[in-house]
Design an enzyme around this catalytic site. Structure first.
Site, mmCIF file in Angstrom:
data_model
loop_
_atom_site.group_PDB
_atom_site.id
_atom_site.type_symbol
_atom_site.label_atom_id
_atom_site.label_comp_id
_atom_site.label_asym_id
_atom_site.label_seq_id
_atom_site.Cartn_x
_atom_site.Cartn_y
_atom_site.Cartn_z
ATOM 1 N N HIS A 127 0.870 -1.183 0.000
ATOM 2 C CA HIS A 127 0.000 0.000 0.000
ATOM 3 C C HIS A 127 0.909 1.235 0.000
ATOM 4 O O HIS A 127 2.019 1.195 0.543
ATOM 5 C CB HIS A 127 -0.851 -0.043 1.273
ATOM 6 C CG HIS A 127 -1.952 0.956 1.342
ATOM 7 N ND1 HIS A 127 -1.726 2.281 1.621
ATOM 8 C CD2 HIS A 127 -3.297 0.823 1.201
ATOM 9 C CE1 HIS A 127 -2.886 2.922 1.637
ATOM 10 N NE2 HIS A 127 -3.856 2.060 1.381
ATOM 11 N N ASP A 204 2.600 -4.684 8.075
ATOM 12 C CA ASP A 204 1.398 -3.866 7.927
ATOM 13 C C ASP A 204 0.214 -4.829 8.034
ATOM 14 O O ASP A 204 -0.074 -5.572 7.086
ATOM 15 C CB ASP A 204 1.443 -3.157 6.574
ATOM 16 C CG ASP A 204 0.117 -2.493 6.216
ATOM 17 O OD1 ASP A 204 -0.836 -2.564 7.021
ATOM 18 O OD2 ASP A 204 0.043 -1.911 5.117
ATOM 19 N N GLN A 207 -4.897 -5.514 6.732
ATOM 20 C CA GLN A 207 -5.848 -6.471 6.147
ATOM 21 C C GLN A 207 -5.856 -7.805 6.885
ATOM 22 O O GLN A 207 -6.661 -8.683 6.559
ATOM 23 C CB GLN A 207 -5.518 -6.697 4.665
ATOM 24 C CG GLN A 207 -5.594 -5.448 3.826
ATOM 25 C CD GLN A 207 -6.996 -4.874 3.747
ATOM 26 O OE1 GLN A 207 -7.990 -5.588 3.842
ATOM 27 N NE2 GLN A 207 -7.101 -3.563 3.564
ATOM 28 N N LYS A 230 -10.747 -0.586 9.933
ATOM 29 C CA LYS A 230 -10.851 -1.814 9.130
ATOM 30 C C LYS A 230 -11.102 -3.024 10.023
ATOM 31 O O LYS A 230 -11.344 -4.122 9.531
ATOM 32 C CB LYS A 230 -9.564 -2.026 8.332
ATOM 33 C CG LYS A 230 -9.266 -0.943 7.297
ATOM 34 C CD LYS A 230 -8.030 -1.315 6.510
ATOM 35 C CE LYS A 230 -7.381 -0.144 5.794
ATOM 36 N NZ LYS A 230 -8.189 0.475 4.757
ATOM 37 N N CYS A 370 -4.585 2.221 -3.840
ATOM 38 C CA CYS A 370 -3.374 2.797 -3.225
ATOM 39 C C CYS A 370 -2.195 1.842 -3.364
ATOM 40 O O CYS A 370 -1.377 1.695 -2.438
ATOM 41 C CB CYS A 370 -3.605 3.153 -1.759
ATOM 42 S SG CYS A 370 -4.844 4.425 -1.531
#
Lengths: 412, 134
Positions: A127, A204, A207, A230, A370
């Site tokens: 991202h 990261d 997700q 999220k 992104c």
């Protein structure tokens, strides 16, 4: 298709906790499949924020009055809730303004410990929030950025690790799960290779965190970040976890109230972590909501929930395969993936697919997500992305497939 | 409904691809990207005494952007910068950003008026052409 979990996972009971799923827009029910951008929020989270705002609203840490004490207790309880969700200690949790803010914090504060010529390894599928902060650091301090390529099925090519890691590599910063392809990173392989050269590892988790509790100590990583919105929490809050020795070593990112030990006009000393990294008034209500969201997630049976989610992914993959001219960007099977599916429909731009889906009540994301370098890698304008949460059901997927068939029949 | 948005005239404009491609010897070229969605439009123009003698467009973008580029290319020949600005006003009227009735071919974009997130799709070719003429 009935997934193996339908015997144990009560999707209707989960859905009842999300009032927005019962909205009717232009006479159609909402089929929300844009969870990778922002998930919906259960009543438990809304209640937690409402209770804070209506019974305990005050600033944290600074007041001696009862409301301030209540607010501080709720805020620190939320820190403990998040820590338990990640399998770590509360004082290792830093609340930030979001996932992007957390990565920027690391790039600035950890970046202060780096010197010209040090190297950071990212990948082609990151991202932008895991690319641009490192480019800014490169401009500030002369570090170098190396980039792991992506395989044809949208996974980070870890075969390139030996070539791209060196004794100058200080940090490997990668997506735990791709926000475009859904590919799951082989963390063990990354950590082993990074440790062999003395590099730190940051994941990261934007997700990954929405799909169940984690054990960060077992993963062996050094930094982990994710976003509240999220993960069924409110907007405006994110989380940085880092190993205590790293938090101790890092200088502050922002200066201001709460992050200080002692301020004189000549100099300032820093508070210990996590306060050192929480300058000013933190996002109190959102953090309290996120703590509740972590508890809400932790209460789910994640074996059944994961089976349910992946059953829906299989339904998407099977359904798209029957529509002429569709291509999946990402793993073709359920192995090594999470419930994010990107696809292209030949002859129809992703935005036109998404606009058509909207008219069927189906919310998806279309575009570059992104992740423009990944789009460049595959020479794509963009993709249409379906991202699934525990509250999604077969009706959501069937509406999606009906809409994609309609786009295929009318727009090409 | 997207069926209301993707009406036959818009689809037909996009699919005609009229004016799509590159010019062999452009006087000027300009490229514009929409950073939010990734759409990209490149416009080539050959100018004769300040007026557009030839125009070609390359669009990597959605159907609305493609249709708009076709409509613009079909209307721009013989116009200078102020003439192109007048066309843009027509497009802005079609999508409801300005008062008044739009003329053909831009009246085809009237269904876009209620889809604010797609207005930029229609305007991106104008941005590129206005850059090329500046």
């Amino acid at each position: 298709m009935a997934g193996p979990s339908t015997m144990t996972f009560d999707v209707a009971a989960v859905r009842r906790q999300f009032p927005i799923l019962f909205e009717i827009i232009d006479g159609r029910p909402v089929h929300y499949l844009d969870n990778g951008a922002s998930a919906q929020t259960p009543l438990a989270v809304l209640d937690a924020v409402r209770i804070y705002e209506t019974t305990s609203r005050a600033n944290v840490l600074r007041g001696v009055h009862r409301l301030a004490e209540r607010a501080t207790e709720l805020y620190e309880t939320a820190r403990a809730d998040v820590a338990r969700f990640l399998g770590v200690q509360p004082m290792e949790i830093v609340f930030t303004g979001g996932c992007t803010a957390a990565i920027n914090l690391v790039s600035y504060a950890y970046g202060q410990l780096l010197k010209r010529g040090d190297r950071i390894l990212i990948s082609e599928l990151e991202h932008h929030s895991n690319i641009v902060p490192w480019q800014l650091l490169r401009q500030r301090s002369g570090i170098e950025i190396d980039v792991l390529p992506v395989t044809i099925d949208g996974q980070i090519d870890l075969g390139a690790l030996p070539r791209l890691l060196s004794s100058q590599t200080r940090l490997v910063s990668l997506a735990h799960v791709s926000n475009v392809t859904g590919a799951l990173l082989d963390v063990r392989k990354v950590v082993e290779a990074a440790k062999a050269v003395g590099a730190r590892v940051m994941l990261d988790g934007a997700q990954r965190a929405p799909h169940g509790p984690l054990d960060l100590y077992a993963l062996g990583v050094d930094f982990y970040v994710f976003a509240g919105h999220k993960a069924y929490g409110p907007n405006g809050v994110g989380v940085l976890w880092a190993k205590p020795e790293l938090l101790d070593a890092m200088p502050p990112f922002h200066g201001g109230g709460s992050m200080i030990g002692r301020v004189t006009l000549a100099e300032t000393t820093w508070a210990p972590p996590p306060r050192r990294f929480e300058a000013g008034t933190p996002p109190i209500g959102p953090a309290i909501g996120l703590g509740t969201a972590c508890n809400w997630m932790a209460a789910l049976d994640w074996t059944a929930t994961h089976d349910h989610e992946m059953g829906l992914v299989q339904r998407v993959l099977d359904g798209l395969q029957k529509i002429d001219g569709t291509q999946i960007l990402g793993p073709a099977s359920l192995q090594n993936r999470y419930p994010v599916v990107s696809f292209m429909l030949d002859g129809v731009h992703p935005h036109d697919v998404a606009q058509t889906l909207d008219s069927f009540g189906v919310a998806v994301r279309a575009g570059h997500h992104c992740a423009q370098p990944l789009m460049d890698r595959f020479d794509l304008d963009g993709t249409t992305r379906v991202s699934i949460a525990p509250y999604n059901d077969n009706a959501d997927i069937d509406a999606l497939l009906t809409g994609v068939r309609h786009a295929a029949n009318t727009l090409r | 409904m997207s069926d209301e948005l993707y009406q036959a005239r818009i689809v037909a404009l996009a699919k005609s691809k009229a004016g799509a491609g590159k010019l062999a010897h452009p006087t000027k070229s300009a490229r514009r990207d929409n950073p939010l969605c990734g759409d990209r439009v490149t416009i080539d123009v050959r100018l004769d005494d300040g007026k557009i003698a030839e125009i070609a467009h390359q669009v990597r973008g959605c159907l609305l952007c493609q249709a708009s580029a076709v409509a613009l290319a079909s209307s721009a020949v013989g116009r200078d910068a102020s003439g192109v600005a007048a066309l843009r006003h027509d497009a802005e009227r079609a999508i409801g950003r300005e008062a008044g009735k739009a003329h053909a071919p831009f009246d085809a974009f009237e269904p876009v008026a209620s889809h604010k997130s797609r207005h930029e799709c229609v305007l991106l070719p104008f941005e590129a052409l206005q850059d090329a003429l500046s």
